[in-house]
Design an enzyme around this catalytic site. Structure first.
Site, mmCIF file in Angstrom:
data_model
loop_
_atom_site.group_PDB
_atom_site.id
_atom_site.type_symbol
_atom_site.label_atom_id
_atom_site.label_comp_id
_atom_site.label_asym_id
_atom_site.label_seq_id
_atom_site.Cartn_x
_atom_site.Cartn_y
_atom_site.Cartn_z
ATOM 1 N N HIS A 118 52.936 96.443 39.648
ATOM 2 C CA HIS A 118 53.269 96.309 41.075
ATOM 3 C C HIS A 118 54.624 95.624 41.221
ATOM 4 O O HIS A 118 54.985 94.754 40.435
ATOM 5 C CB HIS A 118 52.197 95.471 41.782
ATOM 6 C CG HIS A 118 52.628 94.902 43.097
ATOM 7 N ND1 HIS A 118 53.013 93.581 43.244
ATOM 8 C CD2 HIS A 118 52.757 95.468 44.323
ATOM 9 C CE1 HIS A 118 53.337 93.355 44.506
ATOM 10 N NE2 HIS A 118 53.202 94.479 45.179
ATOM 11 N N TYR A 121 60.027 93.905 46.937
ATOM 12 C CA TYR A 121 61.166 93.067 47.335
ATOM 13 C C TYR A 121 61.433 93.314 48.809
ATOM 14 O O TYR A 121 61.447 94.464 49.257
ATOM 15 C CB TYR A 121 62.391 93.347 46.461
ATOM 16 C CG TYR A 121 62.140 92.896 45.044
ATOM 17 C CD1 TYR A 121 62.223 91.546 44.711
ATOM 18 C CD2 TYR A 121 61.745 93.802 44.065
ATOM 19 C CE1 TYR A 121 61.926 91.109 43.429
ATOM 20 C CE2 TYR A 121 61.446 93.375 42.783
ATOM 21 C CZ TYR A 121 61.536 92.024 42.474
ATOM 22 O OH TYR A 121 61.224 91.584 41.211
ATOM 23 N N HIS A 152 57.376 89.597 30.926
ATOM 24 C CA HIS A 152 57.772 88.277 31.425
ATOM 25 C C HIS A 152 59.213 87.948 31.041
ATOM 26 O O HIS A 152 59.957 87.369 31.847
ATOM 27 C CB HIS A 152 56.826 87.206 30.880
ATOM 28 C CG HIS A 152 55.553 87.082 31.654
ATOM 29 N ND1 HIS A 152 55.437 86.278 32.763
ATOM 30 C CD2 HIS A 152 54.338 87.664 31.488
ATOM 31 C CE1 HIS A 152 54.208 86.361 33.242
ATOM 32 N NE2 HIS A 152 53.521 87.206 32.488
#
EC number: 1.3.3.3
Length: 348
Positions: A118, A121, A152
């Protein structure tokens, strides 16, 4: 944070046009990249208008080679009546006309070995009030530590281009936001999340004053970021998505899977649906502002299942997901994760 902002912290003169252009370009770039990755599926576009002001374009890909269903939305909406979800957070915006634009994406791959992902912005203005928000998060079913670390790392690097302290707050904020309180588990392995960023005050502007993100933000102290910094942050993070996700697909797309693994994927998709329908603020905002329902609920998986009282077999690959990968972790520095993943063939 005070309700007034000094001139140094005002948005750019053409803020609305620039924010709209940014999220439109992100939608185009991401859709083009995903079509290339899938190899077969193509996005179908529907444009829509909101009677109260604004509209958007929804793009959906179905039954591709990689993606069972995926959607990438753009919206630009405006009006005079603010929804309750905004007024409760920023009461000083009440009485002002408002503008909001953003892009959001959810991808549901066919393979249980490729995570759901997902992205969102967005930018908001109402009188003296403005902010950026956004983030990206990964939801694996049969996770691998290397995939989680790669996702990450890409988003940390994007945050670091603006300020190296941002990720320290945005990572735990993501763990906190994408949390199913009624299940006591995270939606997935997280990523980054930020909201109500107007360049002033503490970086954390969430609701858990005693959480990890809040604690770190207090230790860092007040921040002074301007509109351009936050615009650049949204751009950098948005452009980090494809490099964060494509390598995972390439590594996992040819792994075979059984009916058991498919059933577990559908079961865990049920958790995804629960979060989006019960807890997600974007869904609530869209429905409260008379957005396009089909676009708002595009995030839901095409198929999901629920099973009463399900418990994974002890020490199984399925148990590893709920024992380790649906709890906040320090993915980079906790060396114990490697040992736990190795015994479950989740380390490569």
């Amino acid at each position: 944070m005070s309700s007034s902002q000094d001139k140094a912290n005002l948005p750019a003169n053409n803020s609305r046009a620039r924010a709209k252009k940014l999220v439109l370009e992100l939608q185009d770039e991401i859709c083009a990249g995903l079509e290339t990755i899938d190899g077969e599926g193509k996005f179908l576009e529907e444009s829509w208008e909101r009677p109260e002001g604004g509209g958007g374009r929804s793009r959906v890909l179905k039954d591709g080679q990689i993606f069972e269903q995926g959607g990438v939305n753009f919206s630009e909406v405006h009006g005079n009546e603010l929804p309750p979800s905004i007024i409760s957070q920023r009461p000083e915006a009440k009485g002002h006309s408002w503008f909001a634009t953003g892009t959001s994406m959810v991808l549901h791959p066919k393979s249980p070995y490729i995570p759901t992902v997902h992205l969102n912005y967005r930018y908001f203005e109402a009188g003296p009030v403005w902010w950026f928000g956004g983030g990206a998060d990964l939801t694996p079913f049969y996770p691998y530590l290397s995939d989680t670390r790669h996702f990450h790392s890409c988003h940390k690097n994007a945050c670091d281009t603006i300020d190296k302290d941002l990720h320290k707050v945005f990572k735990p904020w993501c763990d906190e936001y994408f949390f199913l309180k009624h299940r006591n588990e995270t939606r997935g392995v997280g990523g980054i999340f930020y909201d109500y960023q107007d360049g002033s005050g503490l970086l954390y502007k969430g609701q858990n004053a005693n959480g990890k993100a809040s604690k770190i933000a207090k230790e860092l102290g007040e921040y002074s970021l301007n509109w351009e910094n936050l615009f650049s942050l949204a751009k950098a993070c948005g452009q980090a998505f494809l490099p964060s996700y494509e390598p995972i697909i390439k590594k996992r797309k040819n792994q075979s899977f059984s009916t058991k693994e498919r059933d577990f994927q559908l079961y865990r998709r049920g958790r995804y649906a629960e979060f989006n329908l019960v807890w997600d603020r974007g869904t609530i905002f869209g429905l409260q502002t008379n957005g396009r329902t089909e676009s708002i609920l595009m995030s839901l998986p095409p198929l999901a299942r629920w099973e009463y009282g399900y418990k994974p077999e002890e020490n199984s690959r399925e148990a590893l997901l709920t024992d380790l990968f649906t709890k906040p972790q320090d993915w980079f520095t906790d060396k114990s994760l490697e040992k736990r993943c190795l015994t479950h063939q989740a380390l490569d």
